[in-house]
Scaffold this motif. Structure first.
Motif, short mmCIF file in Angstrom:
data_model
loop_
_atom_site.label_atom_id
_atom_site.label_comp_id
_atom_site.label_asym_id
_atom_site.label_seq_id
_atom_site.Cartn_x
_atom_site.Cartn_y
_atom_site.Cartn_z
N SER A 189 16.18 -34.94 -18.98
CA SER A 189 16.79 -35.35 -17.71
C SER A 189 15.70 -35.70 -16.72
O SER A 189 14.55 -35.29 -16.86
N PRO A 190 16.04 -36.46 -15.69
CA PRO A 190 15.07 -36.72 -14.63
C PRO A 190 14.74 -35.43 -13.89
O PRO A 190 15.43 -34.42 -14.02
N GLU A 191 13.68 -35.47 -13.11
CA GLU A 191 13.27 -34.28 -12.38
C GLU A 191 14.23 -33.94 -11.26
O GLU A 191 14.33 -32.78 -10.85
N SER A 192 14.94 -34.94 -10.75
CA SER A 192 15.83 -34.67 -9.64
C SER A 192 16.83 -35.81 -9.49
O SER A 192 16.65 -36.89 -10.05
N GLU A 576 13.11 -26.38 -20.68
CA GLU A 576 11.99 -27.05 -20.03
C GLU A 576 12.12 -28.56 -20.12
O GLU A 576 11.75 -29.30 -19.20
N GLU A 577 12.65 -29.04 -21.23
CA GLU A 577 12.77 -30.49 -21.41
C GLU A 577 13.98 -31.07 -20.71
O GLU A 577 13.89 -32.07 -20.01
N GLY A 579 16.16 -29.39 -18.59
CA GLY A 579 16.58 -28.79 -17.33
C GLY A 579 17.80 -27.90 -17.51
O GLY A 579 18.50 -27.95 -18.53
N GLU A 628 7.96 -24.57 -5.69
CA GLU A 628 8.22 -24.46 -7.13
C GLU A 628 9.69 -24.15 -7.41
O GLU A 628 10.28 -24.71 -8.33
N LYS A 631 11.75 -27.29 -6.89
CA LYS A 631 11.61 -28.23 -8.00
C LYS A 631 12.52 -27.82 -9.16
O LYS A 631 13.16 -28.66 -9.78
N ARG A 632 12.54 -26.53 -9.43
CA ARG A 632 13.39 -26.07 -10.54
C ARG A 632 14.86 -26.28 -10.20
O ARG A 632 15.65 -26.67 -11.07
N SER A 634 16.09 -28.64 -8.34
CA SER A 634 16.36 -30.08 -8.47
C SER A 634 16.51 -30.49 -9.93
O SER A 634 17.40 -31.28 -10.26
N LYS A 635 15.66 -29.95 -10.79
CA LYS A 635 15.75 -30.29 -12.21
C LYS A 635 17.00 -29.70 -12.85
O LYS A 635 17.62 -30.30 -13.73
#
Length: 780
Positions: A189-192, A576-577, A579, A628, A631-632, A634-635
């Motif tokens: 998935s995209p980061e956000s 991790e990959e 999200g 941090e 970011k998590r 959002s993912k």
């Protein structure tokens, strides 16, 4: 040991004709089947090895201890010597408690739903010795009926097919499982998601729900009517967005959907007016006749939603319902040490018939009401709750399709208290007192009836929800005007009692279900902790509960434990990959597909709760740590981007969490004052006056060195807000409200604090008004 067979007959192990391996288990559901003539195995290597060695198919039966149709199938099939002999000869039989092993249930329920077009419990699935399914269903009747094969017929046919075509069955099942695994596999998935994407998902979710709104009876969609708190939670968030935007008419339309639904739900028989708490769902469109089981995972969520409605509307009825739920949990669902039990059964014993019947504990004959209440009170009570000499379960054709409740009354308030009072020639206060007295007399009489079976399994996820409800109630209910009095099933207890219940529940989980050395939770406790490790929803809900408990107490120990659990959640379940969070940890070879929940049903998905937790933790952290965590978060949201762009109504709790992301940084409220002092308590109560889901609360007692030291390490920026004022220990409590890294002028006035927190906050994505015609509310 005594085991409840599910049909009203308790059987002692010493006198039972049969005892199987389930007698050694902890699960109440498995123990219910410990004396079946079926040679049951629990889910595990012993059963799998037997199936491989003998090259036999596995019959997997999944249910839970308060499931009505699970009891029916047990009575009809699993207690039959003939059926059991057939099962034992042809299959290795495995029994699973879906509440103890939701990972097993999820894999095979997904298969059943994909192949049969629907699912439910009991779930029946036939597997190869490699655990790959090749046929599944739900309840099977004992014999062939109306073109539907009976269970014995199914067993014989599958046994025949296995004997004649086993290699083809194995190959086909392997291919089916591969296809299912590919369909369920998470994609990168995209980061956000962009703020625009987040806003569109929220708007579309609200629109999809509004399009299904039942303007006559409340709720969303046709019967059977399930209370789904996450739907109302999302609409409460959307309402706050519309208020912030200044669209008062659109906000009013949305609020009408919310409050009308909540009022109808609590007026119907799905809410237990005599004892408090909600039943699982209503079979009809009126919220009248329920499916009578009561689940822990429903009730705390509903209490939180009613509390939020009270914050938004200041309408006392919603606070009263929340109290009724919480007092029921304290009265009937609490372990002596504070943990909360899982459920109460739909079925209860009818002494006259000598068998268990659905709902028998909760319904009333006209003669019972007359004898118990007396003619005068009974007349007022019957008018208010629509009770009739011939029973009232015929208000809808759906209410009693099998005519199980003929001549019986299931309480439903179909007129306002003011109407009842006017008809009785009494004041509203007199009528309310009369009805409350009637309910309490009925409660005492009902206590003499055989109670439904109670599943005394204690699950961290559902206890986390209860901790949230208790904790929030302890502050929100300080704003009731006038303060609550005894009005059964409401006890009229001080709100601080709920805080003590939250603290005890958290302590129970930590003592009995948490290993501090490994920092891991167990899934359940009954007579002792289960061997099964906890799942992602256990961690997510416990973290949410601890965050709420920390917010209302200021005790950093609750936040420290929440941070420990968050670290374990990330370590064991984070993808991790792709999200977001998997349901189960890796490493169990018996789970053929590692799945990720993408539906906020009766229980919200772990990722939907975790997203909010991450956002809240960011607001309690230093700038670097907050970055941090954000970011998590959002993912985590981005993992469901495609689903949220198409059918966000499947994940309304995630959409509610997305609203928080659109606001940017949480609104930090820092209260500096002596812990427990009246002025500090007044400010803390003021923080919970309004519905403010974007708020994180930090309490700093300048005289508490341990607390000050914690915040100096965890969030020095927040502590600096207090220290720059140089407030000496013992000075008047002061509140600082900071938003977007800017703080308003500090205040020591609780009313001023309420006003500041009630100010609407517009996010980065502007909401779109929902256009739905509602009776009595004019469209723009």
């Amino acid at each position: 040991m005594v085991s409840d067979s599910g049909d009203g007959r308790d059987r002692d192990a010493a006198t039972a004709a049969h005892t199987n391996r389930l007698a050694k288990e902890e699960s109440p559901y498995l123990l219910q089947h410990a004396h079946n003539p079926v040679d049951w195995y629990p889910w595990g290597e012993e059963a799998f090895e037997k199936a491989r060695k003998e090259d036999k198919p596995i019959f997997l039966s999944v249910g839970y201890s308060t499931c009505h149709w699970c009891h029916v199938m047990e009575r009809e099939s699993f207690e039959s010597e003939e059926v059991a002999a057939l099962m034992n000869r042809l299959f290795v039989n495995v029994k699973v408690d879906r509440e103890e092993r939701p990972d097993v249930d999820k894999v095979y329920m997904t298969y059943v739903q994909a192949t049969q077009g629907g699912g439910g419990w009991p779930m029946s699935c036939f597997l190869t010795p490699s655990l790959e399914p090749f046929f599944g269903g739900t309840y099977f009747p004992p014999s062939d009926v109306a073109g539907r094969p009976g269970f014995s017929t199914v067993l014989r046919r599958i046994g025949q097919v296995w004997g004649e075509q086993r290699e083809a069955v194995k190959a086909s099942s392997k291919q089916s499982m591969q296809q299912l695994a590919e369909a369920m596999a998470p994609e990168p998935s995209p980061e956000s998601l962009t703020v625009v994407q987040q806003g569109k998902a929220i708007d579309l979710c609200a629109s999809q729900l509004a399009s299904r709104f039942d303007s006559k009876h409340g709720g969303f969609g046709p019967p059977p009517k399930f209370p789904r708190p996450s739907e109302l939670n999302l609409l409460l968030h959307q309402h706050s967005r519309l208020v912030a935007q200044g669209d008062e008419q659109a906000a009013a339309r949305l609020l009408h959907m919310i409050t009308f639904s909540l009022s109808k739900m609590s007026a119907g028989g799905m809410y237990d007016a005599v004892g408090g708490g909600f039943h699982r769902y209503s079979v009809d469109e009126l919220w009248h006749v329920p499916h009578f089981e009561k689940m822990l995972y429903d009730n705390p969520q509903l209490a939180c939603t009613y509390l939020a409605a009270f914050q938004v509307t200041r309408d006392q009825q919603y606070a009263t319902v929340a109290r009724g739920v919480l007092d029921y949990l304290l009265r009937d669902m609490s372990h002596p040490e504070g943990g909360l039990y899982a459920a109460e059964d739909a079925d209860s014993l009818d002494p006259a018939a000598g068998t268990k019947k659905e709902g028998w504990f909760y319904v009333w004959s006209w003669a019972e009401l007359q004898e118990l209440l007396g003619p005068e009170d009974a007349a007022v009570f019957a008018a208010h709750y629509t009770c009739n000499p011939g029973g009232n379960c015929d208000l809808s054709p759906r209410s009693d399709p099998h005519r199980e409740f003929v001549g019986l009354n299931c309480l439903i308030a179909r007129q306002a208290l003011e109407e009842t009072a006017a008809a009785a020639g009494k004041s509203v206060a007199e009528t309310a007192a009369l009805l409350a007295g009637c309910r309490e007399r009925m409660f005492e009489a009902r206590q003499q009836r055989p109670r439904p079976h109670r599943d005394e399994k204690i699950v961290p996820a559902w206890n986390g929800q209860a901790i949230s409800a208790y904790a929030l109630a302890s502050r929100i209910l300080t704003h009731e005007q006038p303060p609550a009095a005894r009005c059964f099933p409401v006890e009229g207890r001080p709100p601080s009692d709920y805080l003590q219940a939250a603290i005890k529940a958290a302590a129970f989980v930590k003592h009995h279900l948490y290993d501090s050395s490994s920092r891991r939770l167990r899934r359940a406790f009954t007579r002792g902790p289960s061997a099964v490790q906890a799942f992602s929803d256990d961690y997510a809900c416990m973290i949410a509960g601890l965050l709420d408990l920390h917010a209302v107490t200021g005790d950093v120990a609750h936040l420290q434990w929440a941070l420990e659990l968050q670290n374990t959640l990330d370590e064991l379940f984070w993808d991790e990959e792709g999200g977001a969070y998997f349901n189960a940890a890796a490493g169990d070879d018996s789970i053929l597909i590692r799945m990720k929940e993408d539906y906020d049903g009766a229980e919200p998905a772990a990722s939907s709760i975790a997203l909010s937790n991450l956002w809240r933790l960011a607001g309690l952290s230093s700038t670097q740590e907050a970055t941090e965590l954000s970011k998590r978060a959002s993912k985590c949201a981005a993992a469901f981007g495609e689903r949220m762009a198409q059918i966000p109504a499947a994940m309304p709790q995630l959409a509610a969490s997305l609203h928080l992301l659109t606001l940017g940084h949480p609104r930090q409220v820092v209260v500096a004052g002596t812990s427990g002092a009246p002025d500090t308590e007044a400010l803390l109560n003021a923080a919970f006056h309004s519905f403010s889901p974007d708020m994180v609360l930090i309490q700093v007692d300048p005289g508490n060195a341990e607390q000050v030291g914690f915040w100096r390490k965890r969030n020095p920026e927040a502590l600096a807000v207090v220290e720059v004022m140089e407030l000496p220990p013992g000075d008047a409590a002061t509140a600082f409200i900071c938003q977007n890294f800017t703080c308003k002028a500090p205040t020591q006035d609780p009313r001023k604090m309420q006003q500041l927190l009630a100010e609407p906050r517009l996010g980065l994505a502007k909401p779109v008004a929902v256009k739905v015609d509602l009776p009595g509310l004019k469209q723009r």
